[in-house]
Design a protein around this motif. Structure first.
Motif, PDB file in Angstrom:
ATOM      1  N   GLU A  38      21.631   4.041 -83.607  1.00 60.50           N
ATOM      2  CA  GLU A  38      21.804   2.750 -84.277  1.00 60.50           C
ATOM      3  C   GLU A  38      22.540   1.730 -83.397  1.00 60.50           C
ATOM      4  OE1 GLU A  38      24.198   1.062 -88.196  1.00 60.50           O
ATOM      5  OE2 GLU A  38      23.715   3.187 -88.008  1.00 60.50           O
ATOM      6  N   VAL A  39      22.007   0.519 -83.365  1.00 62.63           N
ATOM      7  CA  VAL A  39      22.722  -0.609 -82.778  1.00 62.63           C
ATOM      8  C   VAL A  39      23.569  -1.217 -83.891  1.00 62.63           C
ATOM      9  CG1 VAL A  39      22.531  -2.894 -81.726  1.00 62.63           C
ATOM     10  CG2 VAL A  39      20.927  -1.084 -81.079  1.00 62.63           C
ATOM     11  N   LYS A  40      24.860  -1.109 -83.755  1.00 55.93           N
ATOM     12  CA  LYS A  40      25.745  -1.585 -84.821  1.00 55.93           C
ATOM     13  C   LYS A  40      26.069  -3.071 -84.628  1.00 55.93           C
ATOM     14  CE  LYS A  40      27.986   2.873 -85.695  1.00 55.93           C
ATOM     15  NZ  LYS A  40      27.089   3.664 -84.857  1.00 55.93           N
ATOM     16  N   PRO A  41      26.107  -3.824 -85.699  1.00 54.69           N
ATOM     17  CA  PRO A  41      26.469  -5.242 -85.586  1.00 54.69           C
ATOM     18  C   PRO A  41      27.905  -5.408 -85.141  1.00 54.69           C
ATOM     19  CG  PRO A  41      26.359  -4.571 -87.890  1.00 54.69           C
ATOM     20  CD  PRO A  41      25.831  -3.423 -87.090  1.00 54.69           C
ATOM     21  N   THR A  42      28.184  -6.511 -84.507  1.00 54.03           N
ATOM     22  CA  THR A  42      29.541  -6.813 -84.036  1.00 54.03           C
ATOM     23  C   THR A  42      30.182  -7.932 -84.834  1.00 54.03           C
ATOM     24  OG1 THR A  42      28.624  -8.320 -82.373  1.00 54.03           O
ATOM     25  CG2 THR A  42      29.005  -6.037 -81.688  1.00 54.03           C
ATOM     26  N   ALA A  43      29.434  -8.506 -85.773  1.00 58.63           N
ATOM     27  CA  ALA A  43      29.949  -9.597 -86.603  1.00 58.63           C
ATOM     28  C   ALA A  43      29.110  -9.677 -87.866  1.00 58.63           C
ATOM     29  CB  ALA A  43      29.901 -10.919 -85.840  1.00 58.63           C
ATOM     30  N   GLU A  44      29.552 -10.494 -88.801  1.00 58.24           N
ATOM     31  CA  GLU A  44      28.794 -10.704 -90.029  1.00 58.24           C
ATOM     32  C   GLU A  44      27.514 -11.497 -89.725  1.00 58.24           C
ATOM     33  OE1 GLU A  44      29.563  -9.567 -93.089  1.00 58.24           O
ATOM     34  OE2 GLU A  44      31.294  -8.522 -92.218  1.00 58.24           O
ATOM     35  N   VAL A  66      18.465  -9.575 -90.009  1.00 51.83           N
ATOM     36  CA  VAL A  66      18.806  -8.621 -91.061  1.00 51.83           C
ATOM     37  C   VAL A  66      19.953  -9.159 -91.914  1.00 51.83           C
ATOM     38  CG1 VAL A  66      18.058  -6.724 -89.580  1.00 51.83           C
ATOM     39  CG2 VAL A  66      20.494  -7.291 -89.690  1.00 51.83           C
ATOM     40  N   ASP A  67      20.108  -8.572 -93.081  1.00 50.99           N
ATOM     41  CA  ASP A  67      21.145  -9.007 -94.017  1.00 50.99           C
ATOM     42  C   ASP A  67      22.536  -8.547 -93.604  1.00 50.99           C
ATOM     43  OD1 ASP A  67      19.636 -10.380 -96.114  1.00 50.99           O
ATOM     44  OD2 ASP A  67      18.740  -8.426 -96.490  1.00 50.99           O
ATOM     45  N   ASN A  68      22.600  -7.350 -93.031  1.00 45.95           N
ATOM     46  CA  ASN A  68      23.903  -6.710 -92.800  1.00 45.95           C
ATOM     47  C   ASN A  68      24.338  -6.802 -91.345  1.00 45.95           C
ATOM     48  OD1 ASN A  68      23.996  -5.766 -95.546  1.00 45.95           O
ATOM     49  ND2 ASN A  68      22.488  -4.222 -94.964  1.00 45.95           N
ATOM     50  N   GLY A  69      24.785  -7.975 -90.932  1.00 48.72           N
ATOM     51  CA  GLY A  69      25.319  -8.125 -89.580  1.00 48.72           C
ATOM     52  C   GLY A  69      24.487  -9.018 -88.688  1.00 48.72           C
ATOM     53  N   ASN A  70      25.021  -9.250 -87.485  1.00 48.89           N
ATOM     54  CA  ASN A  70      24.418 -10.193 -86.536  1.00 48.89           C
ATOM     55  C   ASN A  70      23.344  -9.526 -85.686  1.00 48.89           C
ATOM     56  OD1 ASN A  70      26.486  -8.659 -85.282  1.00 48.89           O
ATOM     57  ND2 ASN A  70      26.709 -10.180 -83.641  1.00 48.89           N
ATOM     58  N   ILE A  71      22.267  -9.113 -86.336  1.00 51.79           N
ATOM     59  CA  ILE A  71      21.164  -8.435 -85.660  1.00 51.79           C
ATOM     60  C   ILE A  71      19.871  -9.174 -85.947  1.00 51.79           C
ATOM     61  CG2 ILE A  71      19.738  -6.351 -85.683  1.00 51.79           C
ATOM     62  CD1 ILE A  71      22.257  -4.711 -85.983  1.00 51.79           C
TER      63      ILE A  71
END
Length: 220
Positions: A38-44, A66-71
């Motif tokens: 998984e590439v995890k978001p670093t911000a909202e 995507v909804d959950n994070g800066n991706i």
């Protein structure tokens, strides 16, 4: 003749890389699954972008935020993004590093996890579905998914095809790596996005072309 995954290799890449089950649950998904890849978001997520999809009339690429994070999703690859005024900066480095170094064993492990989640969601949906036709469609999906899970663990030919796809993904990631960072500019209303040098991979030549692309937010 080559067989095709129910997800498709590029779709599964996105599902694993972002931890979002993209199309599996007919009634929507809950919390994102946890994945070793998984590439995890670093911000909202930016409120104006979260959950939006953008299309370009000039090229086949789309962007999904995507909804959950800066991706942001660019088909098989995902990018972290940051915004400064009307400028958005993308960075695909983490996604490309994952797919440049992925092994067959790691891919199968994550593939199995996603299939098992999909099967569980289908079984739950079948229990809740009251429409006979929709229930039959779900049962067909379930049957195909269970066969694919079995093939994943026992079918050497299927594994060989997956290895070929992984080899191609290694080439794509290596080619895109020098172009992992790029930026774009929104209009004042944030309904169009212009990227002057969007890196687009050509699998036929194993080269990356830089193209100008103007994306429009769907629904505007």
């Amino acid at each position: 003749m080559k067989r095709k995954s129910i997800f498709g290799f590029g779709v599964l890449i996105f599902m694993i890389s972002t931890g979002v089950l993209l199309m599996a649950c007919p009634h929507g998904s809950g919390e994102p699954p946890v994945s070793d890849l998984e590439v995890k978001p670093t911000a909202e997520a930016d409120p104006a972008l979260a959950g939006t999809r953008w299309r370009s009339s000039g090229i086949s690429e789309t962007i999904g935020f995507v909804d959950n994070g800066n991706i942001a999703r660019f088909f098989a690859n995902v990018a972290l993004y940051s915004i400064d005024g009307l400028t958005i900066s993308f960075d695909m480095s983490k996604s490309l590093a994952i797919w440049k170094n992925i092994t067959l064993d790691a891919y199968i492990k994550n593939y199995r996890q996603e299939l098992e989640k999909y099967i569980a969601e289908l079984e739950n949906a079948i229990k809740q579905e009251i429409d006979p036709q929709k229930k039959e469609q779900l049962e067909k999906r379930l049957s195909v998914s269970k066969k694919e899970l079995n093939d994943l663990m026992t079918d050497d030919e299927f594994k060989k095809e997956l290895q070929e796809e992984i080899d191609n993904t290694h080439k794509m990631s290596a080619a895109l790596e020098p172009h992992a960072k790029f930026s774009g500019t929104f209009n004042a209303e944030k309904t169009t996005l212009t990227i002057e040098n969007l890196p687009v991979y050509d699998p036929d030549t194993n080269k990356v072309n830089k193209v100008k692309a103007v994306f429009t937010k769907e629904g505007t």
